[in-house]
Design an enzyme around this catalytic site. Structure first.
Site, PDB file in Angstrom:
ATOM      1  N   GLU A  82      -1.079  -3.189  13.611  1.00  0.00           N
ATOM      2  CA  GLU A  82      -2.056  -2.496  14.441  1.00  0.00           C
ATOM      3  C   GLU A  82      -3.357  -2.489  13.630  1.00  0.00           C
ATOM      4  O   GLU A  82      -3.376  -2.029  12.482  1.00  0.00           O
ATOM      5  CB  GLU A  82      -1.585  -1.063  14.710  1.00  0.00           C
ATOM      6  N   LYS A  91      -0.614   4.523   6.345  1.00  0.00           N
ATOM      7  CA  LYS A  91      -2.029   4.381   6.688  1.00  0.00           C
ATOM      8  C   LYS A  91      -2.737   5.724   6.719  1.00  0.00           C
ATOM      9  O   LYS A  91      -3.890   5.832   6.323  1.00  0.00           O
ATOM     10  CB  LYS A  91      -2.144   3.733   8.056  1.00  0.00           C
ATOM     11  N   ARG A 151      12.150  -0.643   4.376  1.00  0.00           N
ATOM     12  CA  ARG A 151      10.750  -0.594   3.963  1.00  0.00           C
ATOM     13  C   ARG A 151      10.651  -0.683   2.451  1.00  0.00           C
ATOM     14  O   ARG A 151      11.561  -0.273   1.732  1.00  0.00           O
ATOM     15  CB  ARG A 151      10.122   0.736   4.390  1.00  0.00           C
TER      16      ARG A 151
HETATM   17  P1  ATP Z   1       1.940   3.509  10.276  1.00  0.00           P
HETATM   18  O1  ATP Z   1       1.479   3.959   8.908  1.00  0.00           O
HETATM   19  O2  ATP Z   1       1.009   3.823  11.388  1.00  0.00           O
HETATM   20  O3  ATP Z   1       3.402   3.718  10.548  1.00  0.00           O
HETATM   21  P2  ATP Z   1       2.641   0.801   9.844  1.00  0.00           P
HETATM   22  O4  ATP Z   1       2.555   0.753   8.365  1.00  0.00           O
HETATM   23  O5  ATP Z   1       3.938   0.786  10.534  1.00  0.00           O
HETATM   24  O6  ATP Z   1       1.753   1.985  10.288  1.00  0.00           O
HETATM   25  P3  ATP Z   1       1.832  -1.512  11.405  1.00  0.00           P
HETATM   26  O7  ATP Z   1       0.470  -2.068  11.552  1.00  0.00           O
HETATM   27  O8  ATP Z   1       2.544  -1.077  12.603  1.00  0.00           O
HETATM   28  O9  ATP Z   1       1.690  -0.329  10.394  1.00  0.00           O
HETATM   29  O10 ATP Z   1       2.723  -2.468  10.539  1.00  0.00           O
HETATM   30  C1  ATP Z   1       2.899  -3.828  10.789  1.00  0.00           C
HETATM   31  C2  ATP Z   1       4.265  -4.248  10.319  1.00  0.00           C
HETATM   32  O11 ATP Z   1       4.425  -3.975   8.924  1.00  0.00           O
HETATM   33  C3  ATP Z   1       5.364  -3.502  11.037  1.00  0.00           C
HETATM   34  O12 ATP Z   1       6.285  -4.465  11.503  1.00  0.00           O
HETATM   35  C4  ATP Z   1       5.974  -2.625   9.999  1.00  0.00           C
HETATM   36  O13 ATP Z   1       7.363  -2.522  10.212  1.00  0.00           O
HETATM   37  C5  ATP Z   1       5.678  -3.370   8.705  1.00  0.00           C
HETATM   38  N1  ATP Z   1       5.582  -2.439   7.575  1.00  0.00           N
HETATM   39  C6  ATP Z   1       4.716  -1.422   7.440  1.00  0.00           C
HETATM   40  N2  ATP Z   1       4.924  -0.744   6.301  1.00  0.00           N
HETATM   41  C7  ATP Z   1       5.950  -1.355   5.657  1.00  0.00           C
HETATM   42  C8  ATP Z   1       6.639  -1.135   4.410  1.00  0.00           C
HETATM   43  N3  ATP Z   1       6.316  -0.145   3.592  1.00  0.00           N
HETATM   44  N4  ATP Z   1       7.647  -1.978   4.093  1.00  0.00           N
HETATM   45  C9  ATP Z   1       7.979  -2.985   4.903  1.00  0.00           C
HETATM   46  N5  ATP Z   1       7.377  -3.252   6.079  1.00  0.00           N
HETATM   47  C10 ATP Z   1       6.374  -2.453   6.474  1.00  0.00           C
END
Ligand code: ATP
Ligand code: MG
Length: 542
Positions: free
Chosen positions: A29, A264, A254
């Site tokens: 996003e 974020k 994650r």
């Molecule tokens: P928010 O902080 O709003 O939850 P987000 O980190 O999930 O945001 P997105 O832009 O939705 O942000 O993330 C894009 C992709 O990155 C998603 O598929 C999410 O699963 C993956 N992602 C985000 N953070 C991690 C992390 N710490 N480890 C692995 N994958 C991640």
């Protein structure tokens, strides 16, 4: 080479003929900068597709015009490129707004969706809890005709945000809360970066995402673990819309980093409260921050791959990335001498007017990097911790009164005496040098106590060194306000000297011998050198 449970699934799907090409996507996003957790998602998607000669699409999940910004999109594109990946295509969730809308109308016609007038809070209350079934909304049984008319009016902008939503009619007593008539469209009255003011209704993630995957022919839709509970809804949307292809959602753990928070909201709060300079502050776990600090894409990639991939979230100490950076740069960058915390050394038997230049390899382990000149005169600087007046023990390999050390690439010097200030700190060391002992001369009549680095006070250049520690305090307490959680030692600025040959160009990296790997800051220039310590060679030199 990447190897994990998802790769096994992909192999099986190719073997069974379920798919003949693997297509993955990274769907950020565009509402913030990417952090190192995102790097796991990026690397996983691109590397897996690459294993099978497949494709990866970069899809911006731009379904909420209230939060998304162009500058974030540009930053994300740059970050992915910097990591060394090229998406097959760049697409936008908003590319599919027409199809999403038409399928929602179809669901209404089939009695599978309805317009609800409950407020957000009421909806939450009606939804029930894990132990308590939900209650149906009083608007759940609206006729198809009425729902079609109301949804159309929502689209036309007849209602204010929050006044109405479109919900799926699934099961208010499902054990999975996500299946209790999830909202799939809400009203947002904001200009959209791509579709302008065409839409007043915007699809929600759980509805839009599976459809986007299906329209793009994504075979394996990889996401982090928190989406497990959403998978039944993902599959429901696919099963009930009959899209052109059937994607499969697979979740992975994650990546979390100790001493920092990869979310974020938190990164934004750090920037908004001025606790860091910006998203690219070298203490930030953002990719732009890591880049500014001096980490290379290769080191980040190797680090992320080393953390493996499983269905468990992992919490990794940040400094486990250090040796990947060292491995990457060890033979690639020049090694330079610098003194961060100087003490002056006067060589009493060296002619005052004289400066000598010696050739010294740029990298003792890689001849191909050539050599540069280092200079020597009667006034030098050495590192304060390299001098202890009274030799503390026999293991001591640095300078002490009455003992000799080699100055790297130059002569042996012997400390004869020193001056102190009123606090007992050494201000100047008086030493003599032995002209017979020049490095490379083959002199071997005596052995020095050790070898230390130095810079020549007559030719060296001033530099500012930014030294970093963990952004959060060691005993971090998540209950406290963010400003109280910041480690006051997370940034230390030290003023010292670098040798004459030091290249001040932004982003140029080097090893400062016996100290660490450094990268010139974006602001660095001749006359105003600013270097960021990426990793320290030793935690403590004591
Ligand atoms: P928010 O902080 O709003 O939850 P987000 O980190 O999930 O945001 P997105 O832009 O939705 O942000 O993330 C894009 C992709 O990155 C998603 O598929 C999410 O699963 C993956 N992602 C985000 N953070 C991690 C992390 N710490 N480890 C692995 N994958 C991640
Ligand atoms: Mg998310």
């Amino acid at each position: 080479m990447i190897s994990n449970f998802i790769k096994t699934i992909m192999e099986e799907d190719l073997k069974s003929g379920k798919h003949d090409k693997i297509i993955t996507r990274f769907p950020p996003e565009p509402n913030a900068y990417l952090h190192i957790g995102h790097a796991r998602a990026i690397i996983t998607n691109f590397e897996l597709a690459k294993c099978f000669d497949g494709d990866t699409i970069l899809r911006f999940d731009d379904t909420n015009p209230a939060k998304e910004e162009k500058r974030f999109m540009d930053a994300i594109i740059n970050d992915i490129k910097w990591l060394g990946y090229t998406p097959k295509r760049i697409t936008f969730g908003s590319d599919y707004f027409d199809e999403d809308y038409n399928l929602a109308v179809k669901l209404i016609k089939e009695g599978k969706a309805y317009v609800d007038d409950l407020t957000k809070d009421e909806m939450k209350e009606y939804r029930g809890t894990l132990t308590e079934a939900g209650k149906p909304s009083p608007y759940r049984d609206r006729s198809v005709e009425e729902n079609l008319k109301l949804f159309e009016e929502m689209k036309e902008g007849k209602y204010a945000p929050g006044e109405k939503t479109l919900r799926l009619k699934i099961d208010m007593s499902s054990s999975n809360l996500n299946m209790r008539d999830p909202a799939i469209y809400r009203i947002i009255d904001k200009e959209h970066a791509h579709t302008g003011d065409k839409w007043k209704v915007y699809p929600l993630y759980d509805y839009a995402h599976p459809l986007q995957d299906a329209f793009e022919g994504i075979t394996h839709s990889l996401c982090s673990l928190e989406y497990v509970e959403h998978r039944p809804l993902y599959d429901w949307v696919i099963d009930n819309t009959n899209p052109p292809s059937i994607p499969r959602q697979i979740e992975f753990g994650r990546l979390n980093i100790e001493g920092t928070i990869l979310s974020k909201r938190y990164l934004k709060e750090l920037v908004d409260k001025g606790l860091v300079t910006d998203y690219d502050d070298p203490r930030m776990p953002t990719l732009v921050g890591l880049k500014r600090r001096g980490f290379t894409p290769e080191s980040i990639k190797e680090f992320v791959l080393s953390t493996g991939l499983s269905r468990i979230n992992s919490e990794i100490p940040f400094n486990s990335i250090d040796h990947f950076l060292m491995d990457d740069l060890k033979l690639k960058v020049n090694r330079r001498m610098a003194v961060l915390n100087p003490i002056k050394v006067v060589i009493t038997n060296y002619p005052e007017e004289r400066i000598e230049y010696f050739d010294f390899p740029n990298n003792l382990e890689n001849e191909e990097l050539g050599s540069r000149k280092i200079s020597f005169s009667n006034t030098l600087y050495i590192e304060r911790e390299d001098f202890v007046p009274e030799k503390p023990n026999n293991k001591f390999k640095r300078l002490s009164l009455g003992a000799e050390v080699r100055l790297m690439g130059a002569y042996f010097i012997k400390a004869e005496s020193c001056d102190y200030d009123e606090n007992g700190n050494v201000t100047t060391i008086y030493a003599t040098y032995d002209p017979e002992t020049l490095s490379g001369s083959g002199f071997n009549a005596r052995k020095p106590q050790g070898t230390i680095s130095y810079v020549d006070a007559k030719t060296c250049k001033k530099a500012k060194f930014n030294l970093f520690e963990s952004l959060l305090k060691e005993d971090d307490n998540a209950e406290l306000p963010l400003e109280e959680r910041i480690n006051p030692e997370s940034l230390k600025v030290v003023e010292g000297f670098v040798e004459e040959a030091f290249d001040a160009t932004p982003e140029v990296k080097c090893q400062i011998m016996r100290n660490g790997y450094y990268s010139n800051d974006y602001t660095s220039k001749d006359g105003d050198i600013v270097v960021n310590r990426t990793v320290s060679l030793k935690q403590s030199f004591k």
